[in-house]
Design an enzyme around this catalytic site. Sequence first.
Site, mmCIF file in Angstrom:
data_model
loop_
_atom_site.group_PDB
_atom_site.id
_atom_site.type_symbol
_atom_site.label_atom_id
_atom_site.label_comp_id
_atom_site.label_asym_id
_atom_site.label_seq_id
_atom_site.Cartn_x
_atom_site.Cartn_y
_atom_site.Cartn_z
ATOM 1 C CD GLU A 1 39.146 11.567 37.756
ATOM 2 O OE1 GLU A 1 39.588 11.932 38.861
ATOM 3 O OE2 GLU A 1 39.272 12.239 36.725
ATOM 4 C CB CYS B 1 49.475 27.462 43.966
ATOM 5 S SG CYS B 1 48.701 28.360 45.330
ATOM 6 C CB CYS C 1 54.831 33.416 46.259
ATOM 7 S SG CYS C 1 53.599 32.449 47.175
ATOM 8 C CB CYS D 1 53.367 32.790 41.377
ATOM 9 S SG CYS D 1 51.631 32.476 40.977
#
Length: 215
Positions: free
Chosen positions: A40, A189, A196, A199
């Site tokens: 992380e 995205c 798009c 998508c």
Amino acid sequence: MFDPQHAFVDPLLAWYERNGRHDLPWREPERTPFELLLAEILLQRTTAEAVAGAYRPFAARYPTPETVAVATTDEIRTHVAPLGLVKRAAYLRRCASEILARHSGDVPREYPELVNLHGVGEYTARSVLIHVTGLGIAAVDTNVKRLLSRFFDVNPDRNRIAVLADALTPSTRSADFQHAMLDFAAEVCTAGSPACSSCPLRGSCESSEEQFTPR
DNA sequence: AAAGCGGGGCG
DNA sequence: CGCCCAGCTTT
């Protein structure tokens, strides 16, 4: 009045099962909480692809807080340098020392203690909780912020997005849902030129120009 | 609230 | 060349 579960959560999870980045090394189920925390911190403002290339040797060299705490900052820096944000070498060393001093060498399982570790902020603390304890919350990073602000056409205010993300999160599948949002935002995205036209969420997306296209 | 960190990938 | 990346600490 549309149902976000049907319009967003379900199709996103379906996309993830088929297209998610299931081979990322820190997602391997046998990873320890400390190995996850290492990942992380390396992932902060750093592409998953870049971390994926450096993670295995890194986790093998520093499997525990002890191994990080006794290493020199310079040595840790040589591992972090190819990823940038080299200050994280010092963050990691201090964080490991704090885990030893305050938590007997175990990554804490409570938010207030996690977020007080050096180099650990709200996102990282939440992500650790999601993966280690299965807590049904979300962690808002640049991907989640972009994805949700676009799909629901809401202001990308951090707190607003955080409330929305938590509400959307399936309580028993928070890790899958988190991965799904991250992978989808990174591959479909995207920030620059989102895909798009192809998508799978296009029909319900508030930012889509084609949502009212007849037939 | 804003600055600073950072190498690498991509258009 | 400019933008972006599983953010956070410092000022």
